[in-house]
Design a protein around this motif. Structure first.
Motif, PDB file in Angstrom:
ATOM      1  N   ARG A  78       2.249  -7.319  -4.250  1.00 28.52           N
ATOM      2  CA  ARG A  78       2.905  -7.924  -5.414  1.00 28.52           C
ATOM      3  C   ARG A  78       3.985  -7.036  -6.019  1.00 28.52           C
ATOM      4  N   GLY A  79       4.367  -5.960  -5.352  1.00 28.13           N
ATOM      5  CA  GLY A  79       5.375  -5.064  -5.912  1.00 28.13           C
ATOM      6  C   GLY A  79       4.768  -4.063  -6.871  1.00 28.13           C
ATOM      7  N   ARG A 186       9.208  -5.470   5.923  1.00 21.55           N
ATOM      8  CA  ARG A 186       9.013  -6.597   5.002  1.00 21.55           C
ATOM      9  C   ARG A 186       9.145  -6.164   3.551  1.00 21.55           C
ATOM     10  N   LYS A 187       8.976  -4.874   3.305  1.00 18.44           N
ATOM     11  CA  LYS A 187       9.113  -4.342   1.942  1.00 18.44           C
ATOM     12  C   LYS A 187      10.491  -3.691   1.722  1.00 18.44           C
ATOM     13  N   GLY A 188      11.380  -3.835   2.705  1.00 19.00           N
ATOM     14  CA  GLY A 188      12.720  -3.283   2.563  1.00 19.00           C
ATOM     15  C   GLY A 188      12.842  -1.822   2.917  1.00 19.00           C
ATOM     16  N   THR A 196       8.685   9.026   6.930  1.00 21.06           N
ATOM     17  CA  THR A 196       8.775  10.011   5.849  1.00 21.06           C
ATOM     18  C   THR A 196       7.650   9.816   4.835  1.00 21.06           C
ATOM     19  N   LEU A 197       7.404   8.581   4.433  1.00 18.53           N
ATOM     20  CA  LEU A 197       6.329   8.309   3.474  1.00 18.53           C
ATOM     21  C   LEU A 197       4.960   8.604   4.060  1.00 18.53           C
ATOM     22  N   LYS A 312      12.687   4.696  -3.634  1.00 14.17           N
ATOM     23  CA  LYS A 312      12.960   3.364  -3.086  1.00 14.17           C
ATOM     24  C   LYS A 312      11.689   2.527  -3.026  1.00 14.17           C
ATOM     25  N   MET A 313      10.584   3.133  -2.592  1.00 13.06           N
ATOM     26  CA  MET A 313       9.326   2.401  -2.560  1.00 13.06           C
ATOM     27  C   MET A 313       8.927   1.951  -3.961  1.00 13.06           C
ATOM     28  N   GLY A 314       9.166   2.808  -4.952  1.00 11.54           N
ATOM     29  CA  GLY A 314       8.804   2.490  -6.328  1.00 11.54           C
ATOM     30  C   GLY A 314       9.642   1.399  -6.949  1.00 11.54           C
TER      31      GLY A 314
END
Length: 334
Positions: A78-79, A186-188, A196-197, A312-314
């Motif tokens: 859900r972000g 799918r999450k960009g 890296t993550l 970016k993930m955040g």
């Protein structure tokens, strides 16, 4: 001296690239996240979170790893809206945090709640739980890896938490590299950012049940995953017996288990990746090059990549402006 100058240059480039980073918001028409969001409305917010996290990590370094993982698990479902923090209500549908992928593994809920209570005493109804979680993950990275990056803020809290959406969105610890690339895309997030993550696995622990299939009855012809280093596998079997009644935990990174660093990638190249999703990064042609680059990088250079990927993930599918709410308690909707 040459190495020092290179490290200094890498650090300057890291700061410059972070300053030039443009926050991403996927909801059309919503205001973007921005740096210094609480400068006027709650200037002490980030300091309160930092002190709370530092105190918790000083008592238990594993909490830092837990907070980074908590942020990841929030953003992928859900972000980045703090939905992973919500508790299931009696008689209602189960929330994300009760899913087997989150319970009992996720840690750090109490740290976020403590920071929220302290902030509410100073700035009531102002700072979202989603932002507190993003700050806490950043502060954990700084404490455990000296990785410090500015966080754009302005996230709002969601009011829905779905048990079923966890399975649909979180990557399983047994995915192949290609499947991981698709999951993160799918999450960009790019394949490079995914690798890296994954470096966050240089800290924290995993339960034997999440990788024991690599030690026993791997397939019809081999008892053990052949990509595992033999000595490493022997040490894992000593902790994780085939018929063990309990489910103990093992450090994700056998080399530097309490330090967030790029040593993780060297361990992958040596066959000492704990989970299938770790070792596959070094084995697959689609990701092996990224592993090699990260393993050879100066610490500051990799820290820069990690910080940018976390920012970016955040920013995945955040709620901003008038969307969502600012929860008074992080575990309950208003």
């Amino acid at each position: 001296m040459k190495g020092y100058r290179r490290a200094l240059l890498d650090g300057m480039l890291f700061l410059l690239m972070i300053m030039l980073f443009v926050p991403v918001v996927h909801a059309a028409g919503s205001p973007p996240l921005r740096f210094g969001f609480y400068t006027r409305s709650c200037p002490g917010a980030e300091s309160i979170v930092r002190r709370t996290v530092r105190r918790a990590v000083s008592h238990n370094p594993g909490i830092g790893a837990g907070l980074i993982r908590l942020h990841f698990h929030d953003c992928f479902v859900r972000g980045c809206d703090g939905s992973v923090l919500l508790k299931s209500l009696p008689g209602g549908p189960k929330a994300e945090r009760d899913h087997p992928a989150n319970n009992p593994g996720l840690r750090g809920f109490n740290v976020i709640s403590k920071a929220k209570r302290r902030i509410e005493r100073t700035c009531p109804n102002t700072v979202s739980c989603a932002d507190i979680l993003a700050f806490a993950a950043r502060d954990s990275s700084q404490i455990l890896g000296r990785i410090n990056y500015p966080i754009p803020a302005g996230r709002r809290d969601g009011n829905v938490s779905s048990f079923n959406e966890v399975t649909q969105n979180l990557p399983s610890p047994r995915l192949s590299a290609d499947q991981l690339i698709q999951n993160f895309a799918r999450k960009g997030l790019s394949a490079d950012e995914m690798v890296t993550l994954s470096g966050a696995h240089s800290i924290g622990r995993a339960r034997c049940s999440s990788f024991s299939d690599r030690l026993y009855n791997f397939n019809g012809t081999q008892a053990q995953d052949p990509t595992l280093d033999r000595n490493y596998a022997a040490s894992l079997r000593a902790t994780c017996p085939v018929n063990g009644g309990s489910d103990p935990t093992v450090a994700m990174d056998p080399a530097t288990p309490n330090r967030l660093d790029n040593r993780y990638y060297a361990e992958l190249r040596a066959g000492r990746g704990l989970l299938t999703t770790d070792q596959t990064l070094a084995e697959s042609p689609a990701t092996r090059g990224y592993v090699d680059v990260n393993a050879r990088s100066y610490g500051v250079a990799w820290a820069g990549k990690f910080g940018r990927a976390m920012v970016k993930m955040g920013s995945i599918d955040v709620l901003t402006g008038n969307q969502g709410e600012i929860r008074r308690s992080c575990s309950l909707v208003n």
